[in-house]
Enzyme design. Structure first.
Site, mmCIF file in Angstrom:
data_model
loop_
_atom_site.group_PDB
_atom_site.id
_atom_site.type_symbol
_atom_site.label_atom_id
_atom_site.label_comp_id
_atom_site.label_asym_id
_atom_site.label_seq_id
_atom_site.Cartn_x
_atom_site.Cartn_y
_atom_site.Cartn_z
ATOM 1 N NE ARG A 137 -2.526 -1.125 3.512
ATOM 2 C CZ ARG A 137 -3.150 -0.885 4.664
ATOM 3 N NH1 ARG A 137 -4.346 -0.318 4.661
ATOM 4 N NH2 ARG A 137 -2.581 -1.202 5.809
ATOM 5 C CG ASP A 166 -6.943 -2.234 2.288
ATOM 6 O OD1 ASP A 166 -6.770 -3.418 2.667
ATOM 7 O OD2 ASP A 166 -7.302 -1.330 3.073
ATOM 8 C CE1 TYR A 199 -1.706 -11.821 13.706
ATOM 9 C CE2 TYR A 199 -0.782 -13.122 15.500
ATOM 10 C CZ TYR A 199 -0.702 -12.628 14.211
ATOM 11 O OH TYR A 199 0.380 -12.950 13.426
ATOM 12 C CG PHE A 252 4.001 -8.475 13.543
ATOM 13 C CD1 PHE A 252 3.004 -8.955 12.704
ATOM 14 C CD2 PHE A 252 3.934 -8.788 14.894
ATOM 15 C CE1 PHE A 252 1.958 -9.709 13.204
ATOM 16 C CE2 PHE A 252 2.895 -9.544 15.403
ATOM 17 C CZ PHE A 252 1.906 -10.007 14.556
#
Length: 250
Positions: free
Chosen positions: A33, A57, A150, A187
């Protein structure tokens, strides 16, 4: 003649390292992106191979299909798909979970994986060849405290990966998954919303994996002979024994 590889999430971390390590063997379609980073990476890699860039996206179904379909005809025969795009947002107990974070993780880690794969795989089926490498996580094998959604998204991705392998077996398509433990990339900065101190604390007291470490494993997987499939490869730093057990120096 070089084959064509599409790598999602190629502007940093594992994706960028994978693009760099595959450049000598593949023509590359790199996705991300952040267009400035895509442009810079293309300039660097173009000395080794031909490079196309795609920016969308992965949560946007229409954008995924439209953009991939817009590739020039001689770039549509994608032989290798590395599904690397993914994210984590927040680390809180279930009762305090942020619903926007939940949506983002499910949309990117599950729906994004599905959309990109669905756009690419029919071509592989038609040609009766191809290889898909999905970047999973130990969080898709072992739930840990405060990981809730997650972990759920990565368990779902693990199921998608296994289903792909079953469904595409008859078409001669390889499906592999790399399952890393702690990898030091951007991350954690994303997970902790830019809190650098909290992000760095995750990696204190031991030597974590790097994006390059994971990319080397991906390279090994995709360079095996046609009759060899590495299906699920778990990759830990030496100090890590499970999702929750890490030998940190005192």
């Amino acid at each position: 003649m070089k084959k064509i590889a599409l790598i999602t999430g190629a502007t940093s971390g594992i994706g960028e390292a994978t693009a760099r390590i595959l450049a000598p063997q593949y023509h590359l379609i790199i996705h991300g992106r952040r267009k400035d980073r895509l442009k810079k990476l293309k300039e660097e890699l173009s000395v080794e191979t031909d490079v196309q860039t795609l920016s969308f996206d992965v949560r946007d179904r229409q954008a995924v299909f439209t953009t991939i379909e817009s590739l020039p005809e001689d770039w549509k025969s994608i032989e290798l798909l590395v599904n690397n795009a993914g994210n984590a947002h927040g680390l809180s107990s279930f009762d305090q979970g942020n619903l926007d974070d939940w949506d983002a993780m499910i949309d990117i880690n599950v729906k994004g994986l599905l959309y990109v794969s669905r756009a690419v795989v029919p071509g592989m089926v038609e040609r009766k060849r191809g290889h898909i490498v999905n970047i999973g996580s130990i969080a898709g094998k072992e739930v840990y405290p405060n990981g809730n959604v997650y972990c759920a998204s990565k368990f779902a991705a693990d199921a998608v990966n296994s289903s792909m392998r079953l469904d595409l077996n008859a078409h001669g398509i390889k499906v592999s998954q790399v399952i890393p433990g702690l990898v030091k990339t951007e991350f954690s900065m994303v997970r902790f919303k830019g809190d650098e101190a909290r992000s760095q604390k995750i990696y204190e007291g031991f030597e974590p994996l790097t994006g390059h470490d994971v990319a080397e494993v991906i390279h090994y997987i995709v360079s095996r002979p046609p009759h060899v499939l590495l299906s699920d490869v778990v990759l830990f730093p030496t100090a890590q024994a499970s999702s929750t057990i890490v030998n940190r120096k005192k």
